[in-house]
Design an enzyme around this catalytic site. Sequence first.
Site, short mmCIF file in Angstrom:
data_model
loop_
_atom_site.label_atom_id
_atom_site.label_comp_id
_atom_site.label_asym_id
_atom_site.label_seq_id
_atom_site.Cartn_x
_atom_site.Cartn_y
_atom_site.Cartn_z
N GLU A 104 -1.93 -5.12 -1.86
CA GLU A 104 -1.66 -6.05 -0.76
C GLU A 104 -2.22 -7.46 -0.98
O GLU A 104 -2.41 -8.21 -0.03
CB GLU A 104 -2.14 -5.49 0.60
CG GLU A 104 -1.48 -4.18 1.01
CD GLU A 104 -0.07 -4.30 1.60
OE1 GLU A 104 0.45 -5.44 1.68
OE2 GLU A 104 0.51 -3.26 1.96
N HIS A 143 -6.11 -0.81 8.34
CA HIS A 143 -5.15 0.05 9.04
C HIS A 143 -5.30 1.50 8.58
O HIS A 143 -5.60 1.76 7.42
CB HIS A 143 -3.72 -0.40 8.75
CG HIS A 143 -3.49 -1.87 8.98
ND1 HIS A 143 -3.78 -2.82 8.01
CD2 HIS A 143 -3.05 -2.55 10.06
CE1 HIS A 143 -3.51 -4.02 8.50
NE2 HIS A 143 -3.06 -3.89 9.74
N ASP A 173 -9.35 -0.20 4.17
CA ASP A 173 -8.16 -0.79 4.79
C ASP A 173 -8.48 -1.19 6.23
O ASP A 173 -9.35 -0.60 6.87
CB ASP A 173 -7.06 0.29 4.81
CG ASP A 173 -5.65 -0.26 4.91
OD1 ASP A 173 -5.43 -1.25 5.63
OD2 ASP A 173 -4.75 0.33 4.27
N HIS A 220 4.69 0.94 4.19
CA HIS A 220 3.28 0.72 3.85
C HIS A 220 2.36 1.09 5.02
O HIS A 220 1.15 1.12 4.85
CB HIS A 220 3.01 -0.70 3.33
CG HIS A 220 3.03 -1.80 4.36
ND1 HIS A 220 2.46 -3.03 4.13
CD2 HIS A 220 3.56 -1.87 5.60
CE1 HIS A 220 2.64 -3.81 5.20
NE2 HIS A 220 3.31 -3.12 6.10
N HIS A 270 0.81 -1.23 0.00
CA HIS A 270 0.00 0.00 0.00
C HIS A 270 0.84 1.28 0.00
O HIS A 270 0.30 2.36 -0.22
CB HIS A 270 -0.99 0.00 1.18
CG HIS A 270 -2.30 0.66 0.86
ND1 HIS A 270 -3.42 0.52 1.63
CD2 HIS A 270 -2.67 1.46 -0.18
CE1 HIS A 270 -4.43 1.22 1.10
NE2 HIS A 270 -3.99 1.79 0.00
N ASP A 309 -6.78 -6.22 2.82
CA ASP A 309 -6.89 -6.56 4.24
C ASP A 309 -8.05 -5.86 4.94
O ASP A 309 -8.34 -6.14 6.11
CB ASP A 309 -5.55 -6.40 4.99
CG ASP A 309 -5.15 -4.97 5.28
OD1 ASP A 309 -6.00 -4.07 5.31
OD2 ASP A 309 -3.94 -4.75 5.52
N ASP A 329 -2.82 3.57 8.37
CA ASP A 329 -1.61 3.91 7.59
C ASP A 329 -1.19 5.36 7.81
O ASP A 329 -0.83 6.07 6.88
CB ASP A 329 -1.83 3.63 6.09
CG ASP A 329 -1.93 2.14 5.80
OD1 ASP A 329 -1.55 1.34 6.68
OD2 ASP A 329 -2.40 1.77 4.71
N ASP A 371 -7.22 -1.81 -0.15
CA ASP A 371 -6.30 -2.78 0.43
C ASP A 371 -7.13 -4.00 0.81
O ASP A 371 -8.07 -3.88 1.59
CB ASP A 371 -5.64 -2.16 1.67
CG ASP A 371 -4.61 -3.06 2.34
OD1 ASP A 371 -4.76 -4.29 2.27
OD2 ASP A 371 -3.66 -2.52 2.94
#
Length: 307
Positions: A276, A130, A128, A145, A101, A233, A132, A231
Amino acid sequence: MAMHPRPASVYGLPTDIGAAHRGASMGPEALRVARLVEAIAKRGVDIRDEGNLGGPRNPLSKPVDGYRHLDEVVAWNRAAMSMSARILGEGRMPIMLGGDHCLAMGSITAVADHCRAIGKKLRVLWLDAHADFNTRDITPSGNLHGMPVACLCGLGPKELVGLGKHAPALRPDQIRQIGIRSVDAGEKRLVREYEIDIYDMRYIDEIGMRRVMEEVLDGVDADTHLHVSFDVDMLDPGIAPGTGTRVPGGVNYREAQLMMEMIADTGAMGSLDLVEVNPALDKRNATAKLAVDLVESLFGKSTLMRD
């Protein structure tokens, strides 16, 4: 909303330069094997595959001054930025296949420059697990990332903050983060300070995905360029195991489908990152196949009888 889809161009960035786990470098090919390009074409989109861009290999070195692989990350992001800028200049939609990412810094910087140049509003949907939003002072790992949103908002090394024509590339009020469920302690303080609009899993559970997406898309109009930075995830690892930073309790299949369909309904998506996907951690390419399925919905494939 019936509208002729704008033409699109796909390109891959086969690197895991910003990640902790190896394998996201194989993401672009996994997505092609899952027939991403054919699936988008089936939606009536004029789509080109520009192939993969090259860049420095992953040296697997330790962080220096809080950043791991900074020079290599800068090189890959410059490549992403120039390719996305070229595609936007051709009047097409850039679809960046990662890779990890951190590469969204380049693709989003190009989009931000483009929107400034043509006087369009920009809204970035960051899908996402996260936030980030790490910096070198608070990062537990030095992995870049975990830092792209912070860098895009002006917090980070000058080489990344200043990638494009304007620094910072984004204002915090242009970002909506959805699916978040793993935020480091220092990051929590920063995202509050910068007032990043975060729709975490608890909020999704409380009010439901439809109302979340109504809030996320509020104010999006014909003058808005929507950038979707997806992403995998964000999705629950039970349905998307092939990614390096799995966090339990993610977005489920039906929620994800609804999210993508509501984005498609706006007709405002102008660029897309798909990052990802790590086939080394996957089961029979299931994560790439699921990502392709969801991208079809982003391009207007409805799960219901509404077509």
